[in-house]
Design a protein around this motif. Structure first.
Motif, PDB file in Angstrom:
ATOM      1  N   GLY A 140       0.811  -1.211   0.000  1.00 23.17           N
ATOM      2  CA  GLY A 140       0.000   0.000   0.000  1.00 23.17           C
ATOM      3  C   GLY A 140       0.843   1.260   0.000  1.00 23.17           C
ATOM      4  O   GLY A 140       2.075   1.220   0.089  1.00 23.17           O
ATOM      5  N   CYS A 141       0.171   2.396  -0.065  1.00 19.61           N
ATOM      6  CA  CYS A 141       0.877   3.681  -0.128  1.00 19.61           C
ATOM      7  C   CYS A 141       0.096   4.714   0.675  1.00 19.61           C
ATOM      8  O   CYS A 141      -0.784   5.390   0.150  1.00 19.61           O
ATOM      9  N   ALA A 142       0.411   4.787   1.962  1.00 19.96           N
ATOM     10  CA  ALA A 142      -0.221   5.779   2.821  1.00 19.96           C
ATOM     11  C   ALA A 142       0.715   6.974   2.988  1.00 19.96           C
ATOM     12  O   ALA A 142       1.929   6.824   3.066  1.00 19.96           O
ATOM     13  N   SER A 143       0.138   8.159   3.024  1.00 22.06           N
ATOM     14  CA  SER A 143       0.880   9.400   3.226  1.00 22.06           C
ATOM     15  C   SER A 143       1.947   9.608   2.151  1.00 22.06           C
ATOM     16  O   SER A 143       3.146   9.651   2.421  1.00 22.06           O
ATOM     17  N   LEU A 144       1.502   9.743   0.915  1.00 22.68           N
ATOM     18  CA  LEU A 144       2.411   9.987  -0.198  1.00 22.68           C
ATOM     19  C   LEU A 144       3.139  11.314  -0.021  1.00 22.68           C
ATOM     20  O   LEU A 144       2.522  12.348   0.242  1.00 22.68           O
ATOM     21  N   GLN A 145       4.455  11.295  -0.184  1.00 27.48           N
ATOM     22  CA  GLN A 145       5.287  12.477   0.006  1.00 27.48           C
ATOM     23  C   GLN A 145       5.849  13.046  -1.292  1.00 27.48           C
ATOM     24  O   GLN A 145       6.127  14.237  -1.386  1.00 27.48           O
ATOM     25  N   ASP A 146       6.040  12.180  -2.283  1.00 26.43           N
ATOM     26  CA  ASP A 146       6.674  12.648  -3.514  1.00 26.43           C
ATOM     27  C   ASP A 146       6.414  11.644  -4.624  1.00 26.43           C
ATOM     28  O   ASP A 146       6.133  10.457  -4.360  1.00 26.43           O
ATOM     29  N   VAL A 147       6.518  12.103  -5.871  1.00 26.29           N
ATOM     30  CA  VAL A 147       6.311  11.240  -7.032  1.00 26.29           C
ATOM     31  C   VAL A 147       7.216  11.717  -8.157  1.00 26.29           C
ATOM     32  O   VAL A 147       7.451  12.928  -8.302  1.00 26.29           O
ATOM     33  N   ALA A 148       7.762  10.791  -8.934  1.00 24.47           N
ATOM     34  CA  ALA A 148       8.630  11.140 -10.068  1.00 24.47           C
ATOM     35  C   ALA A 148       8.398  10.157 -11.199  1.00 24.47           C
ATOM     36  O   ALA A 148       8.097   8.983 -10.975  1.00 24.47           O
ATOM     37  N   LEU A 149       8.559  10.643 -12.410  1.00 26.19           N
ATOM     38  CA  LEU A 149       8.419   9.841 -13.621  1.00 26.19           C
ATOM     39  C   LEU A 149       9.794   9.653 -14.235  1.00 26.19           C
ATOM     40  O   LEU A 149      10.574  10.607 -14.339  1.00 26.19           O
ATOM     41  N   THR A 150      10.138   8.411 -14.618  1.00 23.05           N
ATOM     42  CA  THR A 150      11.446   8.176 -15.234  1.00 23.05           C
ATOM     43  C   THR A 150      11.507   8.855 -16.604  1.00 23.05           C
ATOM     44  O   THR A 150      10.471   9.067 -17.240  1.00 23.05           O
ATOM     45  N   PRO A 151      12.712   9.197 -17.078  1.00 22.67           N
ATOM     46  CA  PRO A 151      12.820   9.923 -18.345  1.00 22.67           C
ATOM     47  C   PRO A 151      12.170   9.227 -19.528  1.00 22.67           C
ATOM     48  O   PRO A 151      11.633   9.895 -20.415  1.00 22.67           O
ATOM     49  N   ASP A 152      12.190   7.896 -19.553  1.00 20.03           N
ATOM     50  CA  ASP A 152      11.562   7.181 -20.670  1.00 20.03           C
ATOM     51  C   ASP A 152      10.042   7.108 -20.532  1.00 20.03           C
ATOM     52  O   ASP A 152       9.354   6.594 -21.418  1.00 20.03           O
ATOM     53  N   GLY A 153       9.513   7.588 -19.428  1.00 20.57           N
ATOM     54  CA  GLY A 153       8.078   7.611 -19.218  1.00 20.57           C
ATOM     55  C   GLY A 153       7.467   6.276 -18.874  1.00 20.57           C
ATOM     56  O   GLY A 153       6.245   6.158 -18.764  1.00 20.57           O
ATOM     57  N   ARG A 154       8.275   5.253 -18.644  1.00 16.68           N
ATOM     58  CA  ARG A 154       7.737   3.909 -18.447  1.00 16.68           C
ATOM     59  C   ARG A 154       7.478   3.548 -16.994  1.00 16.68           C
ATOM     60  O   ARG A 154       6.743   2.603 -16.709  1.00 16.68           O
ATOM     61  N   GLN A 155       8.084   4.275 -16.061  1.00 18.14           N
ATOM     62  CA  GLN A 155       7.917   3.931 -14.653  1.00 18.14           C
ATOM     63  C   GLN A 155       7.667   5.178 -13.814  1.00 18.14           C
ATOM     64  O   GLN A 155       8.154   6.273 -14.130  1.00 18.14           O
ATOM     65  N   ILE A 156       6.921   4.960 -12.729  1.00 14.59           N
ATOM     66  CA  ILE A 156       6.649   6.004 -11.745  1.00 14.59           C
ATOM     67  C   ILE A 156       7.248   5.541 -10.423  1.00 14.59           C
ATOM     68  O   ILE A 156       7.058   4.387 -10.018  1.00 14.59           O
TER      69      ILE A 156
END
Length: 456
Positions: A223-239
């Motif tokens: 699970g993912c409680a209390s999300l603090q940050d998010v980023a997308l890889t340069p190729d756009g394939r992964q978060i």
């Protein structure tokens, strides 16, 4: 061949140093106190060697150089929250939550040049907070009220600015964080958590509308409680997401938001930033483990780490939420930290260590003279090699040929491979040496192969 010997000695020393570093924590290279007491976002302007930090409760944007020295504090930025830097680095867009607007700041003059009303209203449960450039527009996350968030966009391509609101409805409980990448310009990622399970969504914004491609609540193995940050890889394939309640940084597949790996950090992930070459910088909150660790994409084990110094036995230095950013050339990481028990903020500059690099070279054991002879080889290191990397090819025709002759260079492919074709004319043993001179992230390395050149 003296230069080969000197460089080899240097390479060996560097290799021992950096291999010994492994995941042992290292100190920041520079550390500068900041004249602000609040923070929400960071942007790095490589063209002018500047770092921008938002100061939402001080209504300002702080500008420093690459060492953390203050250049200017831009006032009048009401509730400055999130940033988006234009592709040419000429304009910094700032989400002004408390003004219900987006400001444009000239990165040369450091003056506000325009302000665009988003029509969202202003304040904690209205104004824009996060920005991203995608689909030829400036996208912003904002709150509809105390229980709902949404997406909007600002289109500056026409004679007049056009604002569109009310997208991504019924997905977010609050103002979502946004992520995008220039290499996949029509993909927009939005994520939000009000302290409970996070909601993550992926949109195709090529038409100017946010067309939902995937949506997931409470992602990740645990699970993912209390999300603090998010980023997308340069190729756009992964978060990559940093969720405070998790024991690691989680990876999601962009196409469908399925679990796609982890980066092993520790309890309470608080920040993530991805370099243009896809190196992952993952940060956590807490004094008992490394504050920032680096990973190659897809490798769950860090290859180096930093631990911030503690000011005393009664105070800790901790990374703030969303407090990491890369210099676009990958040479350093900027980290915003705070000291427990105070409102003191610091900009830590972490120079990326050169990593040990190896060169392997293959060739036939023998080859006729005056015929094409192809060398193949590969550069290998924990960190990938950027576009435009090259190696030099030297040839030594027999034991009396001195230091050898530089005969050409070869381009290194994304996977580190290279090849070069020569037509040797001298008979006997010919030695080929391939040199890689290193860069900000890779140590010098070389490799050799000997070929017996026979008669035509």
């Amino acid at each position: 061949m003296r230069q080969f010997a000197e460089r080899a000695a240097l390479s060996a020393a560097l290799s021992l140093s950096f291999l010994g570093l492994g995941t042992t924590a290292a100190a920041a290279d520079t550390s500068s106190s900041l004249p602000i007491s609040s923070y929400r976002d960071i942007a790095v302007d490589a063209a002018h060697q500047q770092v921008f930090l938002s100061d939402p409760f001080g209504d300002s944007v702080l500008v420093t150089d690459y060492t953390g020295q203050v250049i200017k504090q831009i006032s009048g930025a009401d509730g400055a929250w999130g940033f988006a830097l234009s592709s040419d680095s000429r304009t910094l867009y700032v989400a002004l939550r408390d003004a219900g607007a987006i400001a444009a700041i000239d990165t040369v003059t450091l003056q506000e040049t325009a302000r665009y009303d988003t029509g969202t209203g202003a304040g904690a449960y209205a104004g824009p907070t996060s920005l991203a450039l995608a689909g030829g527009r400036i996208w912003f996350g904002y709150s509809l009220d105390t229980w709902r968030g949404a997406l909007g966009s600002l289109d500056l391509s026409g004679a007049q600015p056009v604002v569109t609101r009310g997208q991504g409805l019924d997905t977010f409980r609050g103002s979502p964080r946004l992520a995008a990448t220039p290499q996949d310009p029509n993909t927009l990622v939005a994520a939000e958590s009000d302290g409970n399970a996070a909601a993550v969504a992926v949109y195709d914004v090529s038409t100017g509308q946010a067309d939902t491609q995937a949506k997931r609540v409470d992602p990740g193995p645990d699970g993912c409680a209390s999300l603090q940050d998010v980023a997308l890889t340069p190729d756009g394939r992964q978060i990559v997401v940093a969720c405070a309640a998790a024991h690691y940084h989680q990876v999601l597949r962009t196409a469908d938001l399925a679990d796609d790996g982890i980066y092993t950090t520790n309890w309470s992930p608080t920040a993530v930033a991805v370099a243009p070459d896809s190196t992952i910088a993952a940060g956590v909150y807490g004094p008992s483990w490394p504050d920032v660790q680096l990973f190659t994409q897809g490798n769950s084990t860090a290859y180096t780490a930093w631990d911030f110094p503690e000011p005393s036995d009664y105070a800790n230095t901790t990374l703030v939420s969303g407090g990491l950013a890369w210099a676009p050339d990958g040479s350093r990481i900027f980290a915003v930290t705070e000291t427990s028990g105070s409102s003191s903020l610091t900009l830590q500059v972490l120079n990326h260590p050169q990593v040990a690099t190896t060169v392997t070279v293959q060739a036939p054991a023998s080859s006729p003279r005056n015929q094409n002879l192809t060398l193949t080889g590969k550069l290998e290191a924990p960190v990938g090699f950027g576009a435009g990397s090259t190696v030099d090819i030297w040839r030594i025709d027999g034991p009396m040929a001195g230091e050898g002759t530089l005969i050409g260079s070869a381009t290194v492919a994304a996977d580190g491979t290279f090849n070069y074709t020569d037509q040797p004319k001298a008979k006997g043993d010919v030695q080929y040496t391939v040199q890689y001179y290193g860069d900000a992230r890779h140590a010098y390395a070389y490799g050799s192969v000997t070929v017996n050149i026979t008669s035509d």
